[in-house]
Design an enzyme around this catalytic site. Structure first.
Site, short mmCIF file in Angstrom:
data_model
loop_
_atom_site.label_atom_id
_atom_site.label_comp_id
_atom_site.label_asym_id
_atom_site.label_seq_id
_atom_site.Cartn_x
_atom_site.Cartn_y
_atom_site.Cartn_z
N HIS A 144 114.88 16.57 2.19
CA HIS A 144 116.14 17.13 2.26
C HIS A 144 117.30 16.16 2.06
O HIS A 144 118.41 16.58 1.53
CB HIS A 144 116.17 17.86 3.66
CG HIS A 144 115.05 18.99 3.88
ND1 HIS A 144 114.91 19.37 5.15
CD2 HIS A 144 114.41 19.46 3.19
CE1 HIS A 144 113.95 20.36 5.15
NE2 HIS A 144 113.66 20.37 3.97
N HIS A 179 115.42 27.58 -0.38
CA HIS A 179 114.97 26.57 0.21
C HIS A 179 113.89 25.91 -0.68
O HIS A 179 113.94 24.54 -0.61
CB HIS A 179 114.58 26.70 1.53
CG HIS A 179 114.07 25.25 2.11
ND1 HIS A 179 114.91 24.45 2.58
CD2 HIS A 179 112.93 24.73 2.27
CE1 HIS A 179 114.25 23.57 3.21
NE2 HIS A 179 112.75 23.62 3.01
N HIS A 212 105.42 20.59 -2.49
CA HIS A 212 105.50 19.20 -2.88
C HIS A 212 104.46 18.61 -3.50
O HIS A 212 104.58 17.65 -4.43
CB HIS A 212 105.63 18.36 -1.38
CG HIS A 212 106.72 19.04 -0.37
ND1 HIS A 212 108.02 18.66 -1.05
CD2 HIS A 212 106.95 19.51 0.73
CE1 HIS A 212 109.00 19.21 -0.15
NE2 HIS A 212 108.30 19.58 0.80
#
Length: 296
Positions: free
Chosen positions: A81, A238, A265
């Site tokens: 983030h 997101h 990821h």
């Protein structure tokens, strides 16, 4: 087209504190300006000699629950983030000092990091930015997941997610990344998870810092958070935020169209490794102005 052609850093240091999502530990974080061509580096101030590590894909050591970089026996976890905020605001150079192994989760989005950077100001530096310019497609596909990048004169991201859940289902979102788009459409989107998964993880000592304060939590039929969603399609937004953070580990901004389908990821990282095996498919170039851009 809103592309920053000069390297950028912070005008002065920015400070925050919070808890780690997985560790549950309080952590203090300071972002400091850095010189041109420095990149993003993390420094663990809690360890002897304050070792540092570059935020680069070849330093990634784990992607099972978050993006974790590590070197010589130490790690910095859950960097995605913060890295998304750097990339979204075109911050090329910064020093991140942290006194624990995990970046604070804050509210589960990139907005707190984005706001703290904006509050101290962004400094344009004297050197031009280097870009990865995509010359031909690069694709990675496996088990219904795919990541591809295709030639383009902007940095575009199109993301599709597909969950067997009535509140999420199939969502697609597409952006041309710029400071304004990141701040207005992406940075506020929070991480999300399912209640039974959160309870299971906490039972095994994971996600100790996870709560309704820093994640969208979903049961079988409802959003548990009292304030609901920030966007109707907050979930896919997101995932784009995570993608921006993961792709920032290439080390330079990209001019190309990234198309992501049901990735996370781990698969994003697998694509970054594939990217560097395909050196004939891209080149690094200094883009100084719109004239250079129009030649792409």
């Amino acid at each position: 087209m809103d592309i920053n052609f000069q390297q950028r850093t912070l005008t002065q240091k920015a400070v925050c504190s919070g808890i780690g999502l997985h560790s549950g530990k309080k952590v203090n974080l300071t972002i400091k300006p850095a010189p041109v061509n420095h990149g993003i580096k993390f420094i663990r101030t809690d360890l002897p000699d304050s070792p540092s590590i570059s935020a680069h894909f070849n330093m990634v050591v784990d992607t099972s629950l978050a993006t974790v970089i590590g070197y010589n026996g130490f790690i910095v976890s859950t960097i995605e983030h913060l890295m998304a905020s750097f990339a979204g605001l075109s911050i090329d150079n910064a020093i991140v000092e942290i006194d624990s192994y995990e970046v604070p989760i804050m509210d589960g989005s990139a907005e707190p990091f984005t706001a703290m950077i904006k509050s101290v100001g962004i400094q344009t530096q004297v050197s031009p930015r280097f870009f990865f310019v995509i010359k031909e497609p690069i694709e990675l596909k496996e088990d219904g997941k795919s990541v591809g990048i295709y030639p383009d004169s902007a940095y575009k991201i199109t993301c599709t997610i597909d969950y067997n859940h009535p509140l999420i289902k199939n969502q697609t979102y597409s952006i041309n990344l710029s400071d304004q788009v990141f701040e207005g459409e992406i940075c506020r989107a929070r991480t999300f998870g399912f209640l039974e998964e959160l309870e299971h993880m906490q039972r095994y000592g994971l996600a100790r810092g996870g709560s309704l304060e820093n994640a969208v939590v979903i049961d079988k039929h409802h959003i548990i958070n009292a304030d609901g969603l920030r966007y109707q399609d907050e979930f896919v937004r997101h995932k784009i935020l995570d993608c921006i953070g993961d792709f920032s580990l290439l080390g330079m901004p990209v001019l190309g169209h990234v198309i992501v389908n049901k990735s996370g990821h781990a698969f994003n990282h697998a694509f970054l490794k594939e990217f560097f095996t395909r050196k004939q498919s891209w080149e690094t170039r200094i883009i100084r102005d719109q004239n250079d851009l129009s030649s792409i």
